[in-house]
Motif scaffolding. Structure first.
Motif, PDB file in Angstrom:
ATOM      1  N   LEU A  46       9.828 -28.312  -2.949  1.00 27.41           N
ATOM      2  CA  LEU A  46       9.650 -29.832  -2.845  1.00 27.41           C
ATOM      3  C   LEU A  46       8.378 -30.175  -1.914  1.00 27.41           C
ATOM      4  O   LEU A  46       7.865 -31.048  -2.205  1.00 27.41           O
ATOM      5  CB  LEU A  46      10.979 -30.083  -2.237  1.00 27.41           C
ATOM      6  N   GLY A  50       5.582 -32.773  -2.916  1.00 25.52           N
ATOM      7  CA  GLY A  50       5.447 -33.934  -2.165  1.00 25.52           C
ATOM      8  C   GLY A  50       4.122 -34.015  -1.358  1.00 25.52           C
ATOM      9  O   GLY A  50       3.390 -34.996  -1.637  1.00 25.52           O
ATOM     10  N   LEU A  78      15.821 -27.940  -8.431  1.00 24.56           N
ATOM     11  CA  LEU A  78      15.543 -29.120  -8.222  1.00 24.56           C
ATOM     12  C   LEU A  78      15.462 -30.146  -9.399  1.00 24.56           C
ATOM     13  O   LEU A  78      15.851 -31.216  -9.006  1.00 24.56           O
ATOM     14  CB  LEU A  78      13.853 -29.029  -7.683  1.00 24.56           C
ATOM     15  N   PHE A  83      15.365 -34.060  -8.672  1.00 25.15           N
ATOM     16  CA  PHE A  83      14.185 -34.219  -7.822  1.00 25.15           C
ATOM     17  C   PHE A  83      13.002 -33.988  -8.259  1.00 25.15           C
ATOM     18  O   PHE A  83      11.973 -34.560  -7.496  1.00 25.15           O
ATOM     19  CB  PHE A  83      14.445 -33.172  -6.489  1.00 25.15           C
ATOM     20  N   LEU A  84      12.971 -33.424  -9.127  1.00 26.02           N
ATOM     21  CA  LEU A  84      11.591 -33.249  -9.992  1.00 26.02           C
ATOM     22  C   LEU A  84      11.649 -33.596 -11.397  1.00 26.02           C
ATOM     23  O   LEU A  84      12.723 -33.285 -11.948  1.00 26.02           O
ATOM     24  CB  LEU A  84      11.063 -32.073  -9.456  1.00 26.02           C
ATOM     25  N   SER A  99       6.446 -32.942 -10.981  1.00 29.69           N
ATOM     26  CA  SER A  99       6.098 -33.854 -10.301  1.00 29.69           C
ATOM     27  C   SER A  99       7.631 -34.297  -9.580  1.00 29.69           C
ATOM     28  O   SER A  99       8.502 -34.325 -10.124  1.00 29.69           O
ATOM     29  CB  SER A  99       5.382 -34.988 -10.708  1.00 29.69           C
ATOM     30  N   LEU A 100       7.553 -34.991  -8.305  1.00 29.55           N
ATOM     31  CA  LEU A 100       8.817 -35.341  -7.863  1.00 29.55           C
ATOM     32  C   LEU A 100       9.297 -36.716  -8.476  1.00 29.55           C
ATOM     33  O   LEU A 100       8.428 -37.706  -8.984  1.00 29.55           O
ATOM     34  CB  LEU A 100       8.693 -35.782  -6.528  1.00 29.55           C
ATOM     35  N   THR A 101      10.513 -36.867  -8.622  1.00 30.96           N
ATOM     36  CA  THR A 101      11.118 -38.237  -9.187  1.00 30.96           C
ATOM     37  C   THR A 101      11.156 -39.136  -7.929  1.00 30.96           C
ATOM     38  O   THR A 101      10.924 -38.658  -6.735  1.00 30.96           O
ATOM     39  CB  THR A 101      12.529 -37.969  -9.722  1.00 30.96           C
ATOM     40  N   GLY A 104      13.449 -37.663  -5.501  1.00 28.66           N
ATOM     41  CA  GLY A 104      12.763 -36.439  -5.090  1.00 28.66           C
ATOM     42  C   GLY A 104      11.971 -36.861  -3.840  1.00 28.66           C
ATOM     43  O   GLY A 104      11.886 -36.279  -2.680  1.00 28.66           O
ATOM     44  N   GLN A 105      11.104 -38.042  -3.938  1.00 26.88           N
ATOM     45  CA  GLN A 105      10.122 -38.485  -3.077  1.00 26.88           C
ATOM     46  C   GLN A 105      10.958 -38.907  -1.714  1.00 26.88           C
ATOM     47  O   GLN A 105      10.431 -38.846  -0.841  1.00 26.88           O
ATOM     48  CB  GLN A 105       9.403 -39.608  -3.642  1.00 26.88           C
ATOM     49  N   PHE A 108      11.963 -36.005  -0.002  1.00 26.14           N
ATOM     50  CA  PHE A 108      10.760 -35.482   0.571  1.00 26.14           C
ATOM     51  C   PHE A 108      10.540 -36.218   2.000  1.00 26.14           C
ATOM     52  O   PHE A 108      10.373 -35.590   3.050  1.00 26.14           O
ATOM     53  CB  PHE A 108       9.900 -35.357  -0.309  1.00 26.14           C
TER      54      PHE A 108
END
Lengths: 144, 144
Positions: A46, A50, A78, A83-84, A99-101, A104-105, A108
């Motif tokens: 993560l 991030g 994740l 989260f991603l 990549s983070l959703t 997820g961001q 982070f």
DNA sequence: CCTTATTGGTTACTTTTGTAACTAACAACA
DNA sequence: TGTTGTTAGTTACAAAAGTAACCAATAAGG
């Protein structure tokens, strides 16, 4: 023939490093474990995403020195937590960019604050100069 | 509201410590694993007994900060390899004093040399002063 | 094109660890 | 003495990590 070995484990750098790493990790782990049910490797993945935005699993392996099976499992976990997201690359369908959703961001962002707070607290006992020396030293040892 | 977090993992002490610990351990592990089929915890228990002579499992737990189940398993494994021997204390039969056998001691002696050689090689890139600072720092962090 | 690597990633299986519940010995105190 | 609590150590079961074999997809060379 028997040497009077006066070898103390505290003279052995790998031991010291492990003890220090364990002590700090044990303390910090609850932060992401309790809040988000994440494992250490998940936390690391993560943070890489991030920080660097988007990268493939392979790049995370190389950069973080984590074995690909561990990364693979962390990525799946994740993904299940939403989260991603993965995106297959059309020009080479073996790669998938991670990549983070949005969620997820935001996780982070929260964890970054926790980490910064934790680090600051940990380092209060040391001067800024000592802290910097330490970091430089560890980066050299870890060949980062 | 979204902060421009410029958080690099390399600023986070627990991460650095783990990376450094992993890097050095990965390198050193083959030494005792290949020669004696020992696990990391077994190595540690052996070193504690080698250094302090005799102690109970509980003392090893406290001193090395290893959980009692891990120590229990390591002790059994070392016992099976005939590297250590247990002795129940008559005045309190819950305790058992652990000590190395002759062969355990000779393994210890060999591994001490390996460890010293390894440490020396690892630290060649650093001055004596840097090394000492590092050790002091890690001992403080690990609260040893 | 076709065979033979190589590469990114996953899966299946084994070993190790973590967690909690357990036993046995002792202590404390009514 | 009997009850309750604590302590040293083990065991059983679940979670995690290591290892090796495995797919696809592509590259490379004939």
């Amino acid at each position: 023939m028997t040497k009077p070995t006066n070898f103390d484990l505290r003279d052995f750098m790998p031991y010291l490093l492990n003890q220090a790493a364990d002590a700090t990790s044990r303390e910090f782990e609850p932060t992401y474990k309790a809040k988000y049910r994440m494992l250490r490797t998940e936390w690391r993945v993560l943070f890489h995403l991030g920080h660097y935005g988007r990268m493939t699993a392979k790049e995370i392996c190389d950069r973080a020195q984590i074995h690909k099976t561990k990364v693979s499992r962390a990525v799946s976990a994740l993904e299940q937590k939403r989260f991603l997201r993965r995106k297959e690359q059309p020009e080479d369908r073996r790669h998938e960019t991670l990549s983070l959703t949005a969620s997820g961001q935001s996780v982070f962002a929260t964890l970054v604050e926790d980490a910064q707070r934790f680090d600051a607290a940990l380092m209060t006992e040391f001067t800024e100069q000592e802290a910097n020396q330490m970091r430089a030293f560890l980066i050299r040892i870890a060949k980062l």
